[in-house]
Design a protein around this motif. Structure first.
Motif, mmCIF file in Angstrom:
data_model
loop_
_atom_site.group_PDB
_atom_site.id
_atom_site.type_symbol
_atom_site.label_atom_id
_atom_site.label_comp_id
_atom_site.label_asym_id
_atom_site.label_seq_id
_atom_site.Cartn_x
_atom_site.Cartn_y
_atom_site.Cartn_z
ATOM 1 N N TYR A 45 9.541 8.532 -0.545
ATOM 2 C CA TYR A 45 8.413 8.248 -0.123
ATOM 3 C C TYR A 45 7.351 9.073 -0.151
ATOM 4 O O TYR A 45 7.074 10.064 -0.579
ATOM 5 N N GLU A 46 6.152 8.455 0.206
ATOM 6 C CA GLU A 46 4.811 9.188 -0.060
ATOM 7 C C GLU A 46 4.616 10.153 1.247
ATOM 8 O O GLU A 46 5.690 9.937 2.127
ATOM 9 N N SER A 55 6.161 1.163 3.392
ATOM 10 C CA SER A 55 5.905 -0.239 4.118
ATOM 11 C C SER A 55 6.690 -1.218 3.248
ATOM 12 O O SER A 55 6.981 -2.156 3.677
ATOM 13 N N GLY A 65 0.851 -1.211 0.123
ATOM 14 C CA GLY A 65 -0.071 -0.036 -0.018
ATOM 15 C C GLY A 65 0.960 1.211 0.005
ATOM 16 O O GLY A 65 0.267 2.383 -0.293
ATOM 17 N N SER A 66 1.947 1.122 0.477
ATOM 18 C CA SER A 66 2.841 2.371 0.310
ATOM 19 C C SER A 66 4.387 1.991 0.241
ATOM 20 O O SER A 66 4.660 0.902 0.230
ATOM 21 N N ALA A 106 3.328 11.948 4.348
ATOM 22 C CA ALA A 106 2.699 11.373 5.539
ATOM 23 C C ALA A 106 1.753 12.324 5.965
ATOM 24 O O ALA A 106 2.563 13.699 6.325
ATOM 25 N N SER A 112 -2.864 -1.645 -8.312
ATOM 26 C CA SER A 112 -1.524 -0.788 -7.943
ATOM 27 C C SER A 112 -0.391 -1.790 -7.963
ATOM 28 O O SER A 112 0.647 -1.586 -8.587
#
Length: 124
Positions: free
Chosen positions: A74-75, A32, A28-29, A77, A58
């Protein structure tokens, strides 16, 4: 030896002693996904991390990308520290480590005293 766990693996297992990780489906990310790469961080032999793609959209898109995850950012947060549910959970965890003091308001913000008192009144 093997371990089967959810994608929250880093929450309770020291994976530094593992030689390899296998992710079944994209977690999901990117953050992770990269957490699984922390395997073998205590040794010097290196480690392997496999991502087994599932049929989800995805995962299909990501498995088609040639650029490794390690080269991606990274996404972002986003967290609202004033959210009572988030703050209460953090206060419970913090109090488990050390008793909360008035100085903790510096870390937890303006809602600290109200939420601490509410948790206290609930016997938590």
């Amino acid at each position: 030896m093997g371990v089967v766990a959810t994608t929250a693996l880093e929450m309770g297992i020291d994976i530094g002693d593992l030689d390899a990780t296998v992710l079944t489906g994209y977690p999901g990310s990117i953050a992770s996904n990269l957490a699984a790469g922390r395997a073998e961080r205590t040794g010097s032999e290196g480690s392997l991390s496999f991502l087994i793609g599932w049929t989800g959209r995805s995962t299909s898109i990501l498995c088609g990308i040639r650029k490794p995850f390690s080269e991606k950012g990274y996404e972002n947060a986003l967290v609202n520290p004033e959210n009572q549910y988030i703050l209460r959970a953090h206060l419970i965890c913090a109090a488990w480590e050390l008793p909360l003091t008035k100085d903790d308001e510096n870390y937890f913000g303006a809602s600290f005293a109200k939420e601490r008192d509410e948790l206290t009144n609930q016997g938590i």
